[in-house]
Structures are given as C-alpha cells and as structure tokens.
Design a protein around this motif. Structure first.
Motif, PDB file in Angstrom:
ATOM      1  N   SER A   1       2.193   0.843  12.797  1.00 58.01           N
ATOM      2  CA  SER A   1       1.579   0.986  11.479  1.00 58.01           C
ATOM      3  C   SER A   1       0.684  -0.211  11.193  1.00 58.01           C
ATOM      4  O   SER A   1       0.782  -1.245  11.843  1.00 58.01           O
ATOM      5  CB  SER A   1       2.663   1.082  10.420  1.00 58.01           C
ATOM      6  OG  SER A   1       3.477  -0.072  10.469  1.00 58.01           O
TER       7      SER A   1
ATOM      8  N   LEU B   1       5.338  -3.149 -12.271  1.00 55.27           N
ATOM      9  CA  LEU B   1       5.604  -1.950 -11.472  1.00 55.27           C
ATOM     10  C   LEU B   1       4.444  -1.679 -10.525  1.00 55.27           C
ATOM     11  O   LEU B   1       4.626  -1.322  -9.371  1.00 55.27           O
ATOM     12  CB  LEU B   1       5.829  -0.738 -12.387  1.00 55.27           C
ATOM     13  CG  LEU B   1       6.196   0.559 -11.655  1.00 55.27           C
ATOM     14  CD1 LEU B   1       7.571   0.449 -11.037  1.00 55.27           C
ATOM     15  CD2 LEU B   1       6.160   1.743 -12.605  1.00 55.27           C
ATOM     16  N   CYS B   2       3.229  -1.896 -11.052  1.00 50.58           N
ATOM     17  CA  CYS B   2       2.039  -1.695 -10.225  1.00 50.58           C
ATOM     18  C   CYS B   2       2.057  -2.617  -9.019  1.00 50.58           C
ATOM     19  O   CYS B   2       1.747  -2.208  -7.911  1.00 50.58           O
ATOM     20  CB  CYS B   2       0.764  -1.987 -11.017  1.00 50.58           C
ATOM     21  SG  CYS B   2       0.565  -0.941 -12.434  1.00 50.58           S
ATOM     22  N   VAL B   3       2.432  -3.878  -9.274  1.00 52.34           N
ATOM     23  CA  VAL B   3       2.452  -4.856  -8.186  1.00 52.34           C
ATOM     24  C   VAL B   3       3.519  -4.485  -7.159  1.00 52.34           C
ATOM     25  O   VAL B   3       3.316  -4.577  -5.968  1.00 52.34           O
ATOM     26  CB  VAL B   3       2.706  -6.280  -8.727  1.00 52.34           C
ATOM     27  CG1 VAL B   3       2.767  -7.277  -7.591  1.00 52.34           C
ATOM     28  CG2 VAL B   3       1.598  -6.666  -9.694  1.00 52.34           C
TER      29      VAL B   3
ATOM     30  N   THR C   1       5.138  -2.430  -1.753  1.00 48.25           N
ATOM     31  CA  THR C   1       5.872  -1.572  -0.813  1.00 48.25           C
ATOM     32  C   THR C   1       5.012  -1.208   0.393  1.00 48.25           C
ATOM     33  O   THR C   1       5.504  -1.029   1.487  1.00 48.25           O
ATOM     34  CB  THR C   1       6.341  -0.250  -1.456  1.00 48.25           C
ATOM     35  OG1 THR C   1       5.337   0.197  -2.368  1.00 48.25           O
ATOM     36  CG2 THR C   1       7.656  -0.410  -2.157  1.00 48.25           C
ATOM     37  N   PHE C   2       3.718  -1.136   0.173  1.00 52.05           N
ATOM     38  CA  PHE C   2       2.857  -0.777   1.296  1.00 52.05           C
ATOM     39  C   PHE C   2       2.800  -1.873   2.341  1.00 52.05           C
ATOM     40  O   PHE C   2       2.641  -1.619   3.511  1.00 52.05           O
ATOM     41  CB  PHE C   2       1.443  -0.455   0.805  1.00 52.05           C
ATOM     42  CG  PHE C   2       1.382   0.849   0.062  1.00 52.05           C
ATOM     43  CD1 PHE C   2       0.976   0.890  -1.253  1.00 52.05           C
ATOM     44  CD2 PHE C   2       1.758   2.021   0.675  1.00 52.05           C
ATOM     45  CE1 PHE C   2       0.935   2.085  -1.943  1.00 52.05           C
ATOM     46  CE2 PHE C   2       1.723   3.229  -0.011  1.00 52.05           C
ATOM     47  CZ  PHE C   2       1.299   3.245  -1.326  1.00 52.05           C
ATOM     48  N   THR C   3       2.917  -3.119   1.912  1.00 52.12           N
ATOM     49  CA  THR C   3       2.820  -4.194   2.890  1.00 52.12           C
ATOM     50  C   THR C   3       4.065  -4.272   3.752  1.00 52.12           C
ATOM     51  O   THR C   3       4.066  -4.895   4.784  1.00 52.12           O
ATOM     52  CB  THR C   3       2.597  -5.547   2.198  1.00 52.12           C
ATOM     53  OG1 THR C   3       3.717  -5.794   1.347  1.00 52.12           O
ATOM     54  CG2 THR C   3       1.345  -5.540   1.350  1.00 52.12           C
TER      55      THR C   3
ATOM     56  N   SER D   1      -3.726   1.622  -2.405  1.00 54.76           N
ATOM     57  CA  SER D   1      -3.428   1.005  -3.688  1.00 54.76           C
ATOM     58  C   SER D   1      -4.631   0.175  -4.084  1.00 54.76           C
ATOM     59  O   SER D   1      -5.213  -0.507  -3.243  1.00 54.76           O
ATOM     60  CB  SER D   1      -2.223   0.100  -3.488  1.00 54.76           C
ATOM     61  OG  SER D   1      -1.418   0.119  -4.604  1.00 54.76           O
TER      62      SER D   1
ATOM     63  N   LYS E   1       5.505  -2.913 -17.007  1.00 58.33           N
ATOM     64  CA  LYS E   1       4.730  -1.830 -16.407  1.00 58.33           C
ATOM     65  C   LYS E   1       3.664  -2.374 -15.465  1.00 58.33           C
ATOM     66  O   LYS E   1       3.369  -1.787 -14.450  1.00 58.33           O
ATOM     67  CB  LYS E   1       4.122  -0.950 -17.493  1.00 58.33           C
ATOM     68  CG  LYS E   1       5.229  -0.206 -18.196  1.00 58.33           C
ATOM     69  CD  LYS E   1       4.776   0.898 -19.111  1.00 58.33           C
ATOM     70  CE  LYS E   1       6.002   1.605 -19.640  1.00 58.33           C
ATOM     71  NZ  LYS E   1       5.738   2.595 -20.650  1.00 58.33           N
TER      72      LYS E   1
ATOM     73  N   VAL F   1       4.621  -1.508  -6.498  1.00 54.35           N
ATOM     74  CA  VAL F   1       4.123  -0.356  -5.750  1.00 54.35           C
ATOM     75  C   VAL F   1       3.164  -0.823  -4.656  1.00 54.35           C
ATOM     76  O   VAL F   1       3.245  -0.398  -3.522  1.00 54.35           O
ATOM     77  CB  VAL F   1       3.425   0.633  -6.709  1.00 54.35           C
ATOM     78  CG1 VAL F   1       2.641   1.684  -5.914  1.00 54.35           C
ATOM     79  CG2 VAL F   1       4.460   1.311  -7.589  1.00 54.35           C
ATOM     80  N   LEU F   2       2.302  -1.757  -5.026  1.00 56.19           N
ATOM     81  CA  LEU F   2       1.369  -2.353  -4.060  1.00 56.19           C
ATOM     82  C   LEU F   2       2.139  -3.006  -2.929  1.00 56.19           C
ATOM     83  O   LEU F   2       1.804  -2.868  -1.769  1.00 56.19           O
ATOM     84  CB  LEU F   2       0.532  -3.434  -4.747  1.00 56.19           C
ATOM     85  CG  LEU F   2      -0.914  -3.111  -5.064  1.00 56.19           C
ATOM     86  CD1 LEU F   2      -1.487  -4.209  -5.946  1.00 56.19           C
ATOM     87  CD2 LEU F   2      -1.729  -2.987  -3.811  1.00 56.19           C
TER      88      LEU F   2
ATOM     89  N   THR G   1      -1.773  -2.315   7.875  1.00 58.15           N
ATOM     90  CA  THR G   1      -2.279  -2.365   6.499  1.00 58.15           C
ATOM     91  C   THR G   1      -3.612  -3.114   6.517  1.00 58.15           C
ATOM     92  O   THR G   1      -3.827  -3.999   7.337  1.00 58.15           O
ATOM     93  CB  THR G   1      -1.330  -3.120   5.553  1.00 58.15           C
ATOM     94  OG1 THR G   1      -1.089  -4.424   6.096  1.00 58.15           O
ATOM     95  CG2 THR G   1      -0.016  -2.404   5.374  1.00 58.15           C
TER      96      THR G   1
ATOM     97  N   ALA H   1      -2.748   1.528   3.697  1.00 55.29           N
ATOM     98  CA  ALA H   1      -1.605   1.416   4.600  1.00 55.29           C
ATOM     99  C   ALA H   1      -1.430   2.712   5.365  1.00 55.29           C
ATOM    100  O   ALA H   1      -1.502   3.798   4.789  1.00 55.29           O
ATOM    101  CB  ALA H   1      -0.341   1.116   3.800  1.00 55.29           C
TER     102      ALA H   1
ATOM    103  N   CYS I   1       5.182  -2.073   5.488  1.00 61.00           N
ATOM    104  CA  CYS I   1       5.039  -1.195   6.648  1.00 61.00           C
ATOM    105  C   CYS I   1       4.668  -1.936   7.924  1.00 61.00           C
ATOM    106  O   CYS I   1       4.819  -1.409   8.999  1.00 61.00           O
ATOM    107  CB  CYS I   1       3.936  -0.161   6.404  1.00 61.00           C
ATOM    108  SG  CYS I   1       4.433   1.112   5.256  1.00 61.00           S
ATOM    109  N   SER I   2       4.075  -3.121   7.823  1.00 58.02           N
ATOM    110  CA  SER I   2       3.543  -3.742   9.034  1.00 58.02           C
ATOM    111  C   SER I   2       4.653  -4.228   9.963  1.00 58.02           C
ATOM    112  O   SER I   2       5.681  -4.695   9.524  1.00 58.02           O
ATOM    113  CB  SER I   2       2.620  -4.904   8.675  1.00 58.02           C
ATOM    114  OG  SER I   2       3.314  -5.829   7.899  1.00 58.02           O
ATOM    115  N   ASP I   3       4.414  -4.098  11.218  1.00 56.01           N
ATOM    116  CA  ASP I   3       5.368  -4.492  12.265  1.00 56.01           C
ATOM    117  C   ASP I   3       4.849  -5.715  12.988  1.00 56.01           C
ATOM    118  O   ASP I   3       3.659  -5.950  13.023  1.00 56.01           O
ATOM    119  CB  ASP I   3       5.444  -3.368  13.306  1.00 56.01           C
ATOM    120  CG  ASP I   3       6.623  -2.458  13.014  1.00 56.01           C
ATOM    121  OD1 ASP I   3       7.497  -2.846  12.248  1.00 56.01           O
ATOM    122  OD2 ASP I   3       6.638  -1.370  13.588  1.00 56.01           O
TER     123      ASP I   3
END
Lengths: 363, 679
Positions: free
Chosen positions: B625, A10-12, A17-19, B590, A7, A14-15, B627, B607, A21-23
């Motif tokens: 985008s 899972l937190c990590v 997935t946000f990274t 987050s 569990k 989730v964290l 972050t 993000a 996004c960067s292009d």
C-alpha cells in the motif's frame, strides 16, 4: 466551543487513519547459504513475463522429486532479471541469457553469480542476447545486435562477434560450424553458417520462412531446426499461401537442407525426436508426437496431449528418456508434467512464470 | 485498513448525522429543506402573523450529488485548486470509486477505471460530446490541462438526467468535463494568463481570452504550452540490490489550443462551436527493467477536432439538442533499438452525429428520445493492418417520473454495430438492448436525506486492437458485459458548527461477463472472452465546511472506497476467487483546507491499499500500500478588475517512489508554483 473542536479533531483523525496504511520496505529475498542441489536432477529455467522482471532458475531433483525455489534469488539475494531466454550447462558453470535485461549471467551450479556479462555492439550500445550453444571450449550466443558472440569460458568475457543477419535466434554447432537461424523478425529465410576456427560467416543456407528458436545438434550428428512459417490459416492468406511450421535438417558435412515433418517445438534423444506441433490459426493440427528420425514414423503421444492441452515446451532426459512438457498459463505459474519415455504420465510440479524448459546436462 | 475501519467510519459518519437537528420551522430562519426537489411543499403556518426580522439566507441549493438516484460526484474549480491539482488525473483521484492507472511523470499514460471495471468502461465527455479512441478504447487523461476546466462530474451507472446524447447511456460510468463558458454579454472582454513552473524542468504558460462581441455572441480562445524534462530520480529494490537511478527519456512538449464560439441565435436557440488542437511529442521511459535502463522510444500525438452543438428550447415542455463532431488523431511511434528501428504511424478518425428530443407532457413526467450515429476508422503502417471501419447506431428511449418524494428513471439503449475491413474478415454485426433503472426517494419531508437504488446493464465493444491487432486480435470477440446494482443514501445540510455537511454511502454489486483478456498460446497471445468477475463494494463520501473565528473557513472532503473484485472465471484455476489485478480492496482520499483572509492552506492525502499485479496471488505479485501526501498554499490578490492568484504545492511529501503499476515508479517529492493573473 468544545463540540466545535471535537468535530474538527474528528477530521484530523479520519485523515490520520489513512496514513496507517503504509508498510515498511520488506526485503523479499533472503540469501540461502546452503544450496540444496543434488547431482541427479535438471534445471528449470523460467523466462518470466515481458517487463515483469520475474525470470527465475529452479532445480528439480530426481531422487526425491522435489522442485526448488528460485535458486538465483536464494543464492544472490536479488532477482535475476527480465526475460531469461535460454541456458546451457558447460563445465561446472551455467550460462543464462537475459534478453530484456541485456546480459548473460554466468553462475555456478548452485545458482550463485560468478560473472555478469553485458554484451555491446561496436557503438557500445547494449545488445539483447538470445540462444546459447556450448561447443569446443567456448560458449556462443545469438543476439539482437544481429551477431553471434563467443564467450571465453576461463576469462568469462566476450572474445569475438560475427555479424550474421537480422534477429538471429536458435543456434546449434556441429562439424566445426555454427548454424544460426536468421529469423528476420518473421520474414527471414536463411540459416547463417559460421566457421568456428576463423569465427567468420562463411555462407547462408536457404530454408523455409522464419527459422525461429528451435535448433538442435542431435545425437545422430545432424542439425535439426524449425521454420515457423507464416501463421498458416491466417484470414489474410489463401490456402495456397500457407507455409506450415516445418522441421528441417542440415547435413553438417554437405550443408544440404531437407524438410522432415511439420513441428513447432522439438527435443532429441538418440534417433527419436519428440515434437509439439501447433499452428496458431489451425488448432485442429495440434499434436504431440515421437518421430523416428531413421524411419520417419510418427507415434502420437495421446496421453500427453490430453494432459497438456496447450504445451509450451518439450524436453527429454538423455539418461532415461523421460519427457518433460510444460503447459501455458494465463496468470499463475506454469506446471511441468513429466512422462515416461512411452508417453505415460509420471508426475508434475509447479515451476515459475513462462517456463522456458527443463535443461539437462549433456552426457 | 480493514472492514473494522470501514464499519467504524460509516458508524461515525451517520452518528454525526443523527445529532443534526431537523430543519427549523418556517417562522425562524428560512429552512434549507424548502429548496429541495419536493413536489409537495410544506404548508406554512397561518395561525400567527408576525414580522420577520431580516435574515441572512445562507442556505445552499441541495447539490445534485445528494438528490441523484444514481451515484454522482462533482468537483468545481475551487475544489480542484484546493487539491493542488495540475492535471486532470490529479483531480479525478479525489473521486470515490475511482482508480487512476498512473504510469508516472507528467507525460505518463493515465487512465480512469471506475469500480474496478476498467478504463474502457468509462466514457469521457468534453463539453457534452464524448472523447473516444476506437483503437485502445481508453482515454489518456494526461492530455487535458485543468486551466480552463470549470467542473468535473463523475456519474456511476446511468445518470438520471435523461436529456443527454445516446452515447452517454452507453457506458458503465461517465466522466464529464466542462470548460469555462463565458457569461459576459456587454461587449467586455477578459484575459487570464497562467504560468506554472515545477520540478523536473516543468514550465507551462497558458492564455485564456474571453470576449463578448455583442449581447448575442461570445468567443473564447485558449492556448497553452507545456514542457518538462521529466527525468526524476527514483529508488527501487531488487532484493538486496538497491536501484538508484533516474527515469530516462521522460521529456514532454505539448501544445494545446481551443477556440469556442457561443451564439444566442434567439431567446430559445443556442449554437456553440468548438475547434480543438493538441500536439505533443514525448519520450517513453518504459518500465524499469533490471540491468537495462535503455529507453529511446518517442511518441508523437496530434489530435484535432471540431464540434458543433445546437439547442432549441421550443417551449417549457419541449426541447431539442443536437451535436456533430469530427475528430482526427494521428500518432507516430518511433523506436530505435540495436536490433533495428521501427517507425509506425497510426491514423484514426471519428465522425459523430447526435440528436436528443426531450418532452415534459404532464407534470412530473418527462421522456427523451436520443439517436447517435458514429463512424470510426483506423489506418496504421503495420503490414498486417486490416483498415477497419465501424458504423455504430445508438438509440435511446428514456423516461423519468417524479411524484411525491419519489423519482423513477428508466432507459433502454439499442446498439447496432457493423464493421468492414479492407483485408481479411470483419467482426460480425452486433445488436443489443441495454436497460437501466433507478429509483430515488426522499423519505422525510423535513430532512435532506435521499435514498437511491439503481440497476444498469451495459457493455463495451471490443476495441480495434482487441479485434484486429497483428496476430493477437480476434474478430470473433463478443462485447464485454457488465451489470451493476447500487443501493445508497445521501444527505446534506447544516449541522451544528458545520455550515455545510454532506455525506453519502453507496453499496454496490457488479458482474462482468465475457471479460476480454489476453491468453498465452504456444508462441503468441490471443484476445479471448473468458473472464468473469464478481465485485462487491462500497463508496463513502464526506464533505464539510466550518466557519471558524471571524472570517476563517475550514473545508474538509474525504472519500473511502472498498472494492472486493474477484476473478470467478474458472473454478479449476489457481486464480479462482482472488482479487483481480491492480485493484486495491481499500483506498481513500482526504483533503483539509483552511481558508484564512491572507492565506489558504491545504493538506491532501491519497491512500491506496495493498493489491496484486495479477489475480495469481504470491509474494512476487504483491504490491504494498502507499500514501501520497501533499500541501498547498495559495493567496488571492484583488484590485479593481484585476486579480492575481499565487499557489505553491509540495507534492508526495513522503518522497516515496510508490508504484501504481509495477515497475513504473512515481516521482518523489516535487514542487509546483502557479501564477494566475486575470484582467
């Protein structure tokens, strides 16, 4: 124990997935080594939005009716800058004033930069250039340092400046003189006269309120300019106080000023003046018409008015009399409409943001 | 990030929740479910009499974020410290459904927009009374320091708490800021000193003094100073050209002070007085303009206000509260240019009076009646200034009914606005009725799951700038109307290894009509009501606490927002059905914090997905985008009545000068140290 760490993992995740996004940085411009400029065409200058750094230069080809992409970006690999006010084609070079970027770009006919000029005042502070006029071997421009400056077309440097007044705008040359509209930021009532040879200001002519961006040395030898007035129809004015936007004419031999008609934007060919008349508070007065400079007769160009309900520029092809009118647009790039000299619709194409107009080579 | 991610995430969330056992029976631990807002309580088993062992009640009162029938989010002081937040905008970015328009740097303008509606639709209240700016209609969050803020609440739609001022019913969303209220009553006093030091020459000392004068009177006083050079380096690309420069003219100097008086007039009557001062001078660096880095514009802001709050709790069934406020704002915009110097002064005042009566005549049914009166005026030194004055009357009738495990709330707001000007024509008188409804349901007795549905019809008035600004203003502007529908579910409780777990998901649909936008004409722009927007979105919130080892604790909070806001103004336009300006489809935050006995370590990520700078979509209006990662380390020391807290933050670890607003780059990696001493 395992569940606990699962569990926490899972937190990590989730964290993480946000990274994702960067292009990476992507270079929006790629240099085009093969300029596609046919000789028969016209340049479209787009001012761009204030602070948006999206001024651009395009070329419209007559032979195949195609509009190019941004020539400047294609030739140089970077954006031209902020607020392109005016351009002039002289000799084999193009001169463009970028008002907010405080520079004059000198380009070859394909859009490649030959020289960038950064005008300054006596104190060495950057000044913002406005309108250009090419005359007798030099290129002149007005700027918000309150001056008219002269560019030498071989050294491509500023070789002189003369102080003319507050917020000079439109500029035209005739009979060895330069006529600069001194707008005074809306409160001015003068046109400054500069002697080209001595490059000094010789006098000021009294004109109607707010001589603004429009100033043309016409084919008939007169200098035509527009005073925008005081926003006639404004709720804070009585009808007696209205000063309508007016086309005036200067005789360059006598320097006498005469009022001709109500107009806001003008383009000249021969003895005809093509006008857009628009008052901000009086939309019923909106008109696009052809004015005969000899007889004073007005011919309303109704088809143009129907197609372009909110015109922002008007230009005319000196060769065949085609009329180019651009429509204002809220977020999308402008559309340029082309009409035959009799006012009937010919074609249209998409330009850039806040088009300044179609700039034809002088014959 | 795609819709696939969204589906996976929400699936994972609720998958986890389904594994959580229902609350245990009464004969074992004290079930947390018993402390929720049930009207009907579980019957205790009476078949067996046994002695209970001593149990540690580690249950937690169910947060109103879960039970509320409209989306509600709260951040307390501990949350804000975990985020390493220096300013109010830093903390607010951690709410779901929120976009903060940040112009960069410490002094840069920061405004809050909820669910893409825009800053003018969000009310900001400070200790119960709304902060307003009638000229621009938006609140600059950069003026608030977090030093004495104890709680932030974001409420979307109409909050089901009907005991509020009428003004709090008059916006699409509301951000409520609460400052620390002293709880002393024994003649003691406490003093807190804070010093913050950070990159780009930032120094911010502050003092917060609380004293209990006697068992009826408390006072608190706050004073702070902030200065920063702010000229941070940045890089930006113009095609193949690299702009490697420093922000210029970004310095700021701010003084803030506040005095509060809390008086218990009797057992039932309270009186609170507040005096507030804000004085700031800053440079405006402006946007990045290619080839021209000149910036010399200076902005001076002075804001003073006094507010009074009175409450009388007549009985358990009736209470009344009343507020009065006077606000004075002065601003000077000084701009030296080579074309000449402009020096403009602006002066606004607001006078505000409010009274709310609340009654609970029968069990479960409560209603409130609120009346607010507001007077605004504006002076500026433009020759075209029309000196507008606005008189607003807001009246609300609201009711709330709870029965079984349902709660229903509804309210009706009546707005009446009239304006006067000294020059020219005033905007015509306007009146409008605005309803709102919400429904909350707790479907299972033994589970903390709450379902909610709500609707709100509200608008925002055109601002003084929209109506009267030189040339651009249009006195015939109509209010910008919004309608919001929300459907959601929230749950909290214990679950397996998680000491506390809370999750919520809300799906919403908004419509904006008569959107006020500036339209270009031949020479000048004109404000017009021609926009229409349709928005479909979802907000997810997750928060968890896990005890690990002996006395370690892990805190996690995460938010995700999906927002598809489309420009549906004109079918013929090239902008039709495109995502509106500066609104990312996907965004999230987050925060992971590990609390150890000798150190607390936190890691935060913000993000934001790709967006366009206008509703015309092209490669030159595309914004990629970004972050923003940050780390915070903190440590508390305590001996006797003294406590010392040290915190170090490393922000924007990725060192990217991302742009929230095009051509306003954010600072790269920067650091902060906070020392807080309380005795």
């Amino acid at each position: 124990m395992q569940m606990k760490w699962l569990k926490a993992l899972l937190c990590v995740v989730v964290l993480g997935t946000f990274t994702a996004c960067s292009d990476d940085d992507n270079n929006k411009f790629s240099v085009d080594p093969d300029p596609l400029i046919s000789n028969a065409g016209t340049y479209i200058l787009n001012t761009g939005g204030w602070g948006a750094n999206n001024a651009s230069l395009q070329h419209y080809s007559f032979s195949d009716s195609t509009i190019s992409s941004d020539l400047f970006a294609a030739q140089n690999g970077y954006g031209m800058g902020d607020l392109a006010e005016d351009m002039v084609e002289y000799g084999s070079k193009i001169y463009v004033t970028l008002n907010n970027s405080a520079k004059v770009e000198v380009l070859d006919r394909s859009g490649k930069v030959i020289q960038t000029i950064y005008p300054t005042n006596d104190a060495g502070e950057a000044v913002k250039p406005c309108y250009l006029e090419a005359y007798a071997g030099a290129v002149y421009f007005t700027n918000y340092g309150g001056m008219v400056s002269r560019i030498d077309t071989t050294s491509l440097t500023i070789t002189g400046s003369v102080v003319v007044g507050d917020h000079p705008e439109g500029l035209a040359a005739a009979n060895g003189k330069l006529y600069a509209n001194i707008s005074g930021y809306g409160s001015g009532t003068k046109v400054a006269v500069i002697d080209v040879t001595s490059f000094t200001k010789t006098k000021e002519l009294d004109v109607l309120l707010n001589p603004y961006t429009q100033s043309i040395a016409a084919d008939d030898g007169y200098v035509y300019f527009i005073s925008s007035g005081n926003y006639a129809g404004s709720p804070s004015l009585t009808e007696a106080q209205y000063i309508y936007s007016t086309l005036q004419r200067i005789d360059p031999s006598t320097d006498v000023v005469t009022s001709i008609a109500n107009a806001s934007l003008i383009a000249n060919r021969g003895t005809k003046m093509y006008c857009i008349y628009s008052e901000y508070y009086l939309p019923a007065r909106y008109s696009i018409f052809e004015l005969d400079l000899v007889t004073g007769a007005k011919k309303e160009l109704t088809e143009i008015m129907q197609k372009v309900p909110s015109a922002s520029t008007i230009d005319v092809n000196p060769s065949n009399g085609d009329i180019y009118v651009a429509n204002t647009s809220y977020a999308a790039p402008n559309t340029m409409y082309v009409f035959n000299s009799d006012g009937t619709f010919k074609t249209s194409f998409q330009c850039g943001y806040y088009t300044a107009g179609a700039f034809f080579a002088k014959r | 990030m795609s819709q696939v991610h969204l589906a996976l995430l929400s699936g994972a969330l609720f998958g986890m929740l389904l594994q959580c056992p229902p609350s245990v029976k009464a004969t074992e631990n004290v079930p947390y479910g018993m402390f929720s807002s049930d009207s009907i309580f579980e019957k205790r088993s009476e078949t067996k009499v046994s002695e209970l062992n001593n149990v540690d009640v580690t249950a937690r009162k169910v947060s109103p974020d879960v039970t509320s029938s409209t989306p509600l989010q709260t951040l307390d002081k501990a949350d804000m410290q975990r985020f390493g937040a220096l300013e109010l905008s830093d903390a607010v970015k951690h709410f779901s459904g929120v976009q903060v328009k940040d112009y960069g740097g410490i002094g840069g303008l920061k405004t809050i927009s909820v669910r893409s509606l825009g800053a003018q639709h969000t009310a900001v209240s400070y200790d119960g009374v709304a902060i307003g700016d009638c000229q621009s209609g938006q609140v600059d969050l950069s003026r608030f320091s977090l030093d004495q803020i104890s709680k932030l609440t974001l409420s979307i739609g109409q909050s089901e708490d009907i005991y509020q001022t009428a003004r709090m019913f008059a916006s699409a969303a509301a951000l409520n800021i609460e400052t620390e209220a002293p709880s002393l009553n024994d003649g003691s006093s406490s003093l807190q000193t804070t010093l913050k030091v950070g990159s780009f020459g930032m120094v911010a000392p502050s003092l917060f003094y609380v004293r209990s004068l006697n068992n009826r009177l408390n006072i608190s006083a706050y004073a702070s100073y902030l200065r920063a050079d702010g000229n941070y380096p940045f890089t930006m690309r113009n095609g193949i050209k690299l702009i490697d420069d420093k922000r210029n003219n970004s310095d700021i100097e701010t003084y803030r002070s506040e005095l509060n008086l809390f008086a218990k007039l009797s057992l039932r009557q309270d009186l609170k007085l507040k005096a507030y001062l804000f004085d700031s001078e800053r440079g405006l660096p402006g946007s990045v303009v290619y080839d021209n880095s000149y910036a010399a514009e200076r902005l001076t802001d002075r804001n003073y206000f006094g507010q009074l709050h009175y409450e009388n709790r007549f009985s358990k069934k009736w209470k009344l509260k009343s507020s009065a406020k006077f606000n004075y704002s002065w601003q000077r915009d000084y701009s030296p240019q080579t074309s000449g110097t402009t020096d403009t002064h602006f002066r606004q005042t607001e006078s505000y009076l409010s009274a709310t009566l609340w009654g609970n005549p029968i069990k479960g049914l409560s209603f409130s009646l609120a009346q607010d009166l507001i007077y605004n005026n504006l002076h500026n030194t433009f020759t075209s200034c029309q000196f507008p004055q606005r008189y607003t009357s807001l009246s609300v009738l609201a009711a709330s009914y709870e029965f079984y495990r349902f709660s229903v709330s509804s309210s009706l707001l009546h707005t009446l606005v009239t304006e006067e000007v000294k020059v020219g024509t005033a905007s015509p008188r306007r009146t409008r009725f605005s309803p709102a409804f919400s429904l909350g349901w707790k479907p299972f007795v033994d589970s903390n799951l709450h379902l909610r549905a709500s609707y709100k019809d509200i608008f925002r008035l055109p601002t003084f700038n929209d109506l009267y600004y030189t040339l651009v203003g249009n006195v015939n502007l109509k209010p910008e109307k919004t309608r919001q529908w929300n459907l959601g579910a929230a749950w909290s409780g214990r679950c397996g290894v998680f000491d506390y777990l809370s999750a919520s998901i809300d799906g919403y649909f908004n419509r904006v009509d008569d959107k006020i936008i500036a339209i270009p004409t031949t020479f000048v722009w004109k404000m017009s009501n021609i926009g229409k927007v349709k928005t479909l979105g979802a907000d997810l919130n997750l928060s968890a606490e896990v005890p690990v080892y002996d006395n370690w604790r892990i805190f996690f909070t995460g938010t995700y927002s999906f927002c598809s806001a489309r420009d549906v103004t004109d079918r013929e336009e090239l902008t039709y059905d495109n995502q509106i300006a500066y609104t990312p489809k996907h965004s999230g935050t987050s925060s992971l914090s590990v609390q150890m006995p000798w150190l607390t370590l936190g890691y935060n990520v913000l993000a934001t997905g790709e967006r366009y700078l206008s509703s015309y979509h092209a490669s030159d209006t595309y914004l990629k985008s970004y972050t923003d990662h940050s780390i915070t380390l903190s440590r508390n020391f305590q001996w006797k009545t003294h406590s010392l807290r040290l915190q170090v933050d490393a922000l924007n670890l990725g060192n990217k000068n991302y742009e929230v607003i095009r051509f306003y780059p954010m600072p790269g990696r920067n650091y902060k140290l906070t020392i807080n001493y309380k005795f």
